[in-house]
Write a protein that holds these residues in place. Structure first.
Motif, PDB file in Angstrom:
ATOM      1  N   GLN A  37     -25.212 -13.209  12.854  1.00  0.00           N
ATOM      2  CA  GLN A  37     -25.747 -14.205  11.927  1.00  0.00           C
ATOM      3  C   GLN A  37     -24.709 -14.519  10.860  1.00  0.00           C
ATOM      4  OE1 GLN A  37     -29.100 -13.048   9.456  1.00  0.00           O
ATOM      5  NE2 GLN A  37     -29.964 -15.105   9.528  1.00  0.00           N
ATOM      6  N   HIS A  38     -24.261 -15.781  10.839  1.00  0.00           N
ATOM      7  CA  HIS A  38     -23.403 -16.234   9.747  1.00  0.00           C
ATOM      8  C   HIS A  38     -24.258 -16.567   8.542  1.00  0.00           C
ATOM      9  CE1 HIS A  38     -20.481 -16.857  13.086  1.00  0.00           C
ATOM     10  NE2 HIS A  38     -19.636 -16.483  12.143  1.00  0.00           N
ATOM     11  N   ASP A  39     -23.648 -16.497   7.359  1.00  0.00           N
ATOM     12  CA  ASP A  39     -24.382 -16.738   6.119  1.00  0.00           C
ATOM     13  C   ASP A  39     -25.140 -18.057   6.187  1.00  0.00           C
ATOM     14  OD1 ASP A  39     -22.036 -15.266   3.736  1.00  0.00           O
ATOM     15  OD2 ASP A  39     -23.594 -14.390   5.005  1.00  0.00           O
ATOM     16  N   GLY A  40     -26.437 -17.984   5.906  1.00  0.00           N
ATOM     17  CA  GLY A  40     -27.263 -19.185   5.873  1.00  0.00           C
ATOM     18  C   GLY A  40     -27.669 -19.714   7.235  1.00  0.00           C
ATOM     19  N   ALA A  84     -19.361 -12.098   9.599  1.00  0.00           N
ATOM     20  CA  ALA A  84     -20.786 -12.410   9.734  1.00  0.00           C
ATOM     21  C   ALA A  84     -21.553 -11.102   9.597  1.00  0.00           C
ATOM     22  CB  ALA A  84     -21.084 -13.060  11.075  1.00  0.00           C
ATOM     23  N   SER A  85     -22.863 -11.208   9.678  1.00  0.00           N
ATOM     24  CA  SER A  85     -23.705 -10.014   9.757  1.00  0.00           C
ATOM     25  C   SER A  85     -24.082  -9.773  11.210  1.00  0.00           C
ATOM     26  CB  SER A  85     -24.959 -10.178   8.904  1.00  0.00           C
ATOM     27  OG  SER A  85     -24.633 -10.209   7.533  1.00  0.00           O
ATOM     28  N   GLY A 102     -28.795  -4.691   9.398  1.00  0.00           N
ATOM     29  CA  GLY A 102     -27.599  -5.503   9.539  1.00  0.00           C
ATOM     30  C   GLY A 102     -26.347  -4.872   8.977  1.00  0.00           C
ATOM     31  N   THR A 103     -25.218  -5.198   9.589  1.00  0.00           N
ATOM     32  CA  THR A 103     -23.899  -4.770   9.134  1.00  0.00           C
ATOM     33  C   THR A 103     -23.087  -6.014   8.802  1.00  0.00           C
ATOM     34  OG1 THR A 103     -23.902  -2.785  10.527  1.00  0.00           O
ATOM     35  CG2 THR A 103     -21.758  -3.594   9.761  1.00  0.00           C
ATOM     36  N   ARG A 104     -22.649  -6.087   7.572  1.00  0.00           N
ATOM     37  CA  ARG A 104     -21.853  -7.236   7.160  1.00  0.00           C
ATOM     38  C   ARG A 104     -20.393  -6.947   7.468  1.00  0.00           C
ATOM     39  NH1 ARG A 104     -23.161 -11.551   4.133  1.00  0.00           N
ATOM     40  NH2 ARG A 104     -21.483 -12.666   3.078  1.00  0.00           N
ATOM     41  N   LEU A 105     -19.807  -7.750   8.356  1.00  0.00           N
ATOM     42  CA  LEU A 105     -18.404  -7.596   8.741  1.00  0.00           C
ATOM     43  C   LEU A 105     -17.558  -8.605   7.986  1.00  0.00           C
ATOM     44  CD1 LEU A 105     -16.049  -6.572  10.519  1.00  0.00           C
ATOM     45  CD2 LEU A 105     -16.767  -8.253  12.231  1.00  0.00           C
ATOM     46  N   GLN A 106     -16.555  -8.102   7.298  1.00  0.00           N
ATOM     47  CA  GLN A 106     -15.592  -8.955   6.603  1.00  0.00           C
ATOM     48  C   GLN A 106     -14.250  -8.804   7.302  1.00  0.00           C
ATOM     49  OE1 GLN A 106     -16.298 -11.036   3.871  1.00  0.00           O
ATOM     50  NE2 GLN A 106     -14.279 -11.832   4.337  1.00  0.00           N
ATOM     51  N   VAL A 107     -13.743  -9.896   7.835  1.00  0.00           N
ATOM     52  CA  VAL A 107     -12.424  -9.891   8.477  1.00  0.00           C
ATOM     53  C   VAL A 107     -11.423 -10.457   7.485  1.00  0.00           C
ATOM     54  CG1 VAL A 107     -11.045 -10.703  10.420  1.00  0.00           C
ATOM     55  CG2 VAL A 107     -13.484 -10.195  10.740  1.00  0.00           C
TER      56      VAL A 107
ATOM     57  N   PRO B  39     -33.104 -11.514   1.315  1.00  0.00           N
ATOM     58  CA  PRO B  39     -31.646 -11.434   1.116  1.00  0.00           C
ATOM     59  C   PRO B  39     -31.085 -10.057   1.422  1.00  0.00           C
ATOM     60  CG  PRO B  39     -32.653 -12.658  -0.671  1.00  0.00           C
ATOM     61  CD  PRO B  39     -33.786 -12.100   0.146  1.00  0.00           C
ATOM     62  N   GLY B  40     -30.048 -10.020   2.247  1.00  0.00           N
ATOM     63  CA  GLY B  40     -29.392  -8.763   2.587  1.00  0.00           C
ATOM     64  C   GLY B  40     -30.203  -7.844   3.475  1.00  0.00           C
ATOM     65  N   GLN B  41     -31.248  -8.373   4.055  1.00  0.00           N
ATOM     66  CA  GLN B  41     -32.132  -7.537   4.882  1.00  0.00           C
ATOM     67  C   GLN B  41     -32.160  -8.024   6.324  1.00  0.00           C
ATOM     68  OE1 GLN B  41     -33.729  -4.756   3.599  1.00  0.00           O
ATOM     69  NE2 GLN B  41     -32.429  -5.256   1.837  1.00  0.00           N
ATOM     70  N   GLY B  42     -32.758  -7.187   7.168  1.00  0.00           N
ATOM     71  CA  GLY B  42     -32.978  -7.592   8.543  1.00  0.00           C
ATOM     72  C   GLY B  42     -34.193  -8.486   8.669  1.00  0.00           C
ATOM     73  N   LEU B  43     -34.517  -8.807   9.912  1.00  0.00           N
ATOM     74  CA  LEU B  43     -35.659  -9.667  10.187  1.00  0.00           C
ATOM     75  C   LEU B  43     -36.904  -8.806  10.410  1.00  0.00           C
ATOM     76  CD1 LEU B  43     -33.037 -11.284  11.067  1.00  0.00           C
ATOM     77  CD2 LEU B  43     -34.551 -12.548  12.574  1.00  0.00           C
ATOM     78  N   ARG B  44     -38.011  -9.236   9.823  1.00  0.00           N
ATOM     79  CA  ARG B  44     -39.265  -8.522  10.025  1.00  0.00           C
ATOM     80  C   ARG B  44     -40.258  -9.446  10.711  1.00  0.00           C
ATOM     81  NH1 ARG B  44     -41.064  -6.260   4.395  1.00  0.00           N
ATOM     82  NH2 ARG B  44     -40.104  -8.198   3.660  1.00  0.00           N
TER      83      ARG B  44
END
Lengths: 109, 115
Positions: A37-40, A84-85, A102-107, B39-44
């Motif tokens: 998932q990209h931001d937004g 992305a996440s 989620g894991t936020r990956l920054q390249v 924000p900053g969370q997974g999907l529920r």
């Protein structure tokens, strides 16, 4: 119920390889999926493991060990657009998905 | 091209109002899902439907309602009983007839905010 754990953030250099781990505890398990998932944006499907072992799709690979309740996503030849996440998700009954946080990956360059 | 369409992209709600989020798919998928993402969370998972005229509660159904009168459509109503509705809402669909590899396809989401 289901619970999944993955690192919150990972940073890697362009061109490198990065591994994102996921451990899970479930009451019903059919497989482990990975979404980007990209931001937004909306999540997009990357890979699925129903059986133990490695699945490869281009630069991305995913691994599952059902006995260890563990999987990982491997990203090779990292590109800036890979920032992305990444979410692991367990498929349970009725094709329901339970997502990790989620894991936020920054390249970086 | 087949896909999932969510509308509107942004939605504002006054306190005490019900609002309905639209989700339409032309993928001929049986199963449809609604998720909430903070924000900053997974999907529920809020609600899901495996077939027309049938749906089940997910993990956080309180304050929400759905209907599935047509295969293509799965609208979500956020009622006034939902005390913290500000979130990103995502609709998804999958083939749904099996429980193994059935990737879910997502719409672009609706961002709901309280005025």
């Amino acid at each position: 119920g289901q619970s999944l754990e993955q690192p919150s953030e990972v940073t890697a250099v362009e061109g490198a390889i990065v591994q994102i781990n996921c451990t899970y505890q479930t009451s019903g398990f059919y497989g482990l999926s990975w979404y980007q998932q990209h931001d937004g944006g909306a999540p997009t499907f990357l890979s699925y493991n129903g059986l133990d072992g490695l699945e490869e799709t281009g630069r991305f690979s995913s691994f599952l060990s059902r006995s260890d309740s563990y999987g990982y996503l491997l990203l090779q030849e990292l590109q800036m657009k890979d920032s992305a996440s990444y979410f692991c998700a367990v498929t349970g009954t009725a094709s329901k998905l339970t997502f990790g946080t989620g894991t936020r990956l920054q390249v970086t360059l | 091209d087949g896909g999932i369409t969510q509308s509107p992209k942004y939605l504002f709600r006054k306190e005490g109002q019900n609002v309905t989020l639209s989700c339409e798919q032309n993928l001929n998928h049986d199963a449809m899902y609604w998720y909430r993402q903070d924000p900053g969370q997974g999907l529920r998972l809020i609600y899901y439907s495996q077939i027309v005229n049938d749906f089940q509660k997910g993990d956080i159904a309180e304050g929400y309602s759905v209907s599935r009168e047509k295969k293509e459509s799965f609208p979500l109503t956020v009622t006034s009983a939902q005390k913290n509705p500000t979130a990103f809402y995502l609709c998804a669909s999958s083939i749904g007839r099996r429980t193994d590899n059935q990737p879910q396809h997502f719409g672009d989401g609706t961002r709901l905010s309280i005025l």
